[in-house]
Design a protein around this motif. Structure first.
Motif, short mmCIF file in Angstrom:
data_model
loop_
_atom_site.label_atom_id
_atom_site.label_comp_id
_atom_site.label_asym_id
_atom_site.label_seq_id
_atom_site.Cartn_x
_atom_site.Cartn_y
_atom_site.Cartn_z
N TYR A 1 28.39 15.10 -8.85
CA TYR A 1 27.91 13.53 -8.68
C TYR A 1 26.37 13.12 -8.35
N ILE B 1 24.81 12.70 -11.57
CA ILE B 1 25.44 11.73 -12.39
C ILE B 1 24.20 9.95 -11.47
N ILE B 2 24.21 9.99 -10.01
CA ILE B 2 23.67 9.16 -9.98
C ILE B 2 22.87 8.82 -10.02
N PHE C 1 39.12 12.06 -23.04
CA PHE C 1 40.31 12.65 -21.27
C PHE C 1 38.96 13.65 -20.79
N TYR D 1 35.87 12.34 -19.46
CA TYR D 1 36.82 11.12 -17.78
C TYR D 1 36.03 12.66 -16.86
N TRP E 1 32.88 13.65 -11.87
CA TRP E 1 33.92 14.23 -10.81
C TRP E 1 33.72 13.20 -9.55
N ASP E 2 33.94 12.29 -9.44
CA ASP E 2 34.28 11.16 -8.58
C ASP E 2 35.55 10.59 -8.20
N GLN E 3 36.04 10.23 -7.29
CA GLN E 3 37.51 10.58 -7.03
C GLN E 3 38.29 9.82 -8.73
N LEU E 4 37.98 9.32 -8.96
CA LEU E 4 38.90 8.74 -10.57
C LEU E 4 39.01 9.44 -11.80
N ILE F 1 38.75 12.98 -10.59
CA ILE F 1 39.35 14.24 -10.41
C ILE F 1 40.91 13.94 -10.62
N TRP F 2 41.48 12.91 -9.75
CA TRP F 2 43.10 12.13 -10.19
C TRP F 2 42.54 12.31 -11.63
N ALA F 3 42.53 11.53 -12.16
CA ALA F 3 43.00 10.64 -13.71
C ALA F 3 42.87 12.39 -14.44
N VAL G 1 46.56 14.00 -13.13
CA VAL G 1 48.11 13.24 -13.32
C VAL G 1 47.59 14.01 -14.99
N GLU H 1 33.98 7.18 -4.93
CA GLU H 1 33.31 8.27 -4.14
C GLU H 1 33.26 9.69 -4.64
N ALA I 1 34.65 13.31 -5.46
CA ALA I 1 36.13 14.33 -5.29
C ALA I 1 36.39 14.37 -5.10
N LYS J 1 45.97 6.68 -11.25
CA LYS J 1 46.32 6.37 -13.01
C LYS J 1 45.86 7.60 -13.99
N TYR K 1 43.99 4.83 -21.75
CA TYR K 1 44.89 5.23 -23.11
C TYR K 1 45.26 6.46 -22.96
#
Lengths: 264, 372
Positions: free
Chosen positions: A95, A98-99, A161, A164, A168-171, A173-175, A178, B160, B162, B172, B176
């Motif tokens: 993370y 990336i910053i 994918f 993605y 290693w942000d919230q977007l 790991i949760w994507a 899922v 933020e 993980a 989500k 795609y």
């Protein structure tokens, strides 16, 4: 110096030099013969035939989408290599690296180019497929190449994918959580998939949360350190390697199946 | 303005919007003569003319502008990761229009007995250098400039760090895959996440092998020559893929509940879950005996329905509806075609069973993770 010679432009002089001629044997492509030679003699350009039917160079027919998909693959490879100089695929550093990519690294838009380029590539691949379908170009003799194309589209999605997860942000790991939760439900191979309970010896389940296909994908029971490394390797080496093989077949078969499609 | 927003919110509910576009679809891409007649009569062919494109683009732009100035829609619309969806909407509309516009032009030419516009004299070719390499070069530069401008203006999204302990609501998948995530509302993960994606890939690859195509009909835009194919493909691509992605991005809020584009994403929105399994309908509601303890007996009605759908229906189709097609392609290709077609149709079918009868599962065996 004769009058004629003094009119020679800089480019012409360059084209007649020994260095140029050693690189591009045909010299400056002026005549028909030289122009065909420029295509045939170049390892990069010889993907193309030397001559094409007129409709093949019209953007209204091809939409340029196949070419742009390949171009984006090249852009993503180059920007991806640059990102690899700075990015470390560990939970500790991913993370913050990336910053740093945005704030500390010169030319701080490499990550943006890579990310938006990846989204754009998904789009161009879909639109390329739409064009090929709408012109009926999937029909014989190109049916095999259509299949290769469908696989390339799947590979493109998987490449996107796997990438993605890397910020290693919230977007991320949760994507990916899922997405990979689906693997749990794979028939026979996922621990919550139909039929998995049948794969047992006596009371011992062969397919459980620690041995199913999701476990293999994540390298663990949840999205963690091992997943990050696994997705990093798949994203940077594994999937591009497969993609390149299929792309080679795809481009080769365009030529072998009779070049660009057109009405007879 | 508020009344208009409210109307759009109501219309965009999947029950209404999905029904509307499904009913209108065969008149926009008419697969048969009867549909073609209505298509002409209602003036839907105008969509595929130049004014049709301009009006659609203006309407879409107005919708997005309205969204930009709406406090609720603005939040989802301006998320950096949703920008590709806006690009997707424009590019898919423009490309679909372009292909249909060219197809109609070609159909007109061929009606007059001319060759399609793409036809060239085989001896009259152009040289790749310079006629193609320059076009490619210019296209690359323009596209690269576009990509650089996009990258400079819009920072790549970064939320933020993980945190496995904090599940965002809604969670989500990447955009795609939102079509697949939308399917999860109606089918269990083993179907929506594994079997259907597999069938999409295999089904797409099978297209050239199961159609009655001849190679002299390829390589030019045309609608008339392949209207059934285009109708089926476009229904899958535009409705079951692109439209579901659009719904998943903009209309699915906390707890994956539906929210209209201008609605506030209320995490406490209550949606009654009154879904009932087919077995419960049969044994409890109709026969009034209660569920039998034998699993197979309990789900026998579900198994019979699935067998009828995938086994008997194809035979009936072969006999009464698609008999010409069967004669043309033979039984093997026909079986695959009908299987892929029915699999695709099973998604809207299940949607309507859910919406009309609150049907949860046709076969419900949670003991074996086998729910359909």
């Amino acid at each position: 110096m004769s009058k004629k010679k003094s009119k020679q432009t800089l480019i012409e002089r360059m084209g007649n030099s020994q260095i140029w001629k050693s690189i591009i044997r045909s010299g400056i492509p002026r005549t028909r013969r030289q122009r065909m030679h420029a295509i045939l003699g170049s390892v990069f350009l010889h993907l193309h035939p030397a001559r094409l039917p007129k409709h093949a160079v019209k953007i209204g027919y091809t939409w340029c989408m196949g070419g742009l998909s390949f171009f984006l693959f090249v852009v993503l490879t180059i920007t991806g290599i640059m990102l690899m100089f700075y990015y470390r695929p560990t939970v500790e550093y991913a993370y913050t690296d990336i910053i740093d990519l945005g704030e500390q690294v010169p030319l701080g838009i490499m990550r943006e180019l890579h990310r938006w380029g990846a989204h754009a590539m998904v789009l161009t691949v879909w639109l390329h497929m739409l064009r090929v379908f709408m012109t009926g170009s999937y029909k014989p003799p190109r049916e095999f190449n259509w299949g290769v194309g469908v696989l390339l589209m799947t590979i493109t999605l998987f490449l996107s994918f796997t990438g993605y997860l890397l910020p290693w942000d919230q977007l991320a790991i949760w994507a990916v959580t899922v997405g990979t939760n689906m693997a749990r439900a794979t028939p026979f191979l996922g621990n919550e998939g139909p039929g998995a309970a049948m794969l047992a010896i006596g009371d011992i389940n062969l397919v459980h949360a620690g041995s199913d296909v999701r476990f293999a994908l994540l390298g663990g029971r949840f999205v963690g350190e091992a997943t990050l490394l696994r997705f990093y390797v798949l994203h940077c080496i594994g999937v591009p390697f497969i993609a390149m093989i299929f792309m080679a077949v795809h481009f080769w078969r365009i030529r072998k199946d009779g070049g660009i499609s057109g009405p007879l | 303005m508020d009344a208009l927003k409210h109307a759009i919110d109501l219309l965009s509910a999947p029950t209404i919007s999905f029904t509307l576009i499904t009913v209108l679809f065969p008149f926009v891409f008419p697969p048969g003569d009867w549909f073609e007649k209505i298509h002409r009569k209602l003036g839907f062919w105008r969509i595929w003319t130049k004014p049709g494109l301009y009006i659609s683009l203006v309407l879409i732009t107005l919708f997005f502008i309205m969204g930009y100035y709406d406090p609720n829609f603005n939040i989802t619309l301006t998320k950096p990761d949703n920008f590709p969806i806006i690009l997707l909407v424009y590019s898919v509309v423009i490309c679909t229009w372009l292909s249909m516009y060219k197809a109609y032009e070609n159909d007109k030419r061929m009606d007059r007995g001319e060759k399609p516009a793409e036809y060239n004299d085989p001896d009259d070719k152009v040289l790749v250098w310079p006629d193609l390499v320059y076009i490619e070069f210019i296209a690359l530069i323009i596209f690269m400039v576009f990509l650089i401008v996009w990258s400079v203006l819009v920072a790549a999204p970064l939320e933020e760090p993980a945190n496995p302990a904090a599940t965002p609501n809604p969670s989500k998948a990447p955009w795609y895959f939102l079509g697949l995530q939308e399917m999860l509302v109606y089918y269990d993960p083993w179907l929506a996440g594994v079997i259907f994606p597999g069938l999409i890939i295999v089904g797409l690859m099978a297209i050239p092998y199961i159609t009655t195509s001849s190679d002299n009909l390829s390589g030019f835009y045309s609608f008339k020559e392949r209207r059934v194919g285009i109708f089926l493909f476009m229904y899958g691509f535009l409705i079951l893929w692109i439209f579901l992605i659009f719904i998943g991005t903009f209309f699915r809020g906390p707890n994956w509940n539906f929210f209209g584009p201008f609605e506030y994403w209320d995490p406490h929105k209550l949606v009654p879950l009154t879904n009932v399994n087919l077995s419960e309908y049969f044994w409890v509601k109709w026969i009034k005996t209660g569920l039998p303890s034998n699993i197979l007996l309990r789900e026998s009605i579900g198994f019979i329905s699935v067998i009828i759908y995938l086994g008997v229906l194809p035979v009936l189709l072969a006999k009464y509806v698609l008999n010409d097609f069967l004669k043309k392609v033979g039984p093997v290709k026909f079986s695959f075609f009908v299987f892929f077609g029915l699999s695709m149709l099973s998604l809207p079918l299940k949607m309507y069973l859910r919406w009309m009868f609150n049907l949860k599962y046709i076969i419900a065996i949670p003991e074996w993770f086998f729910n359909i």
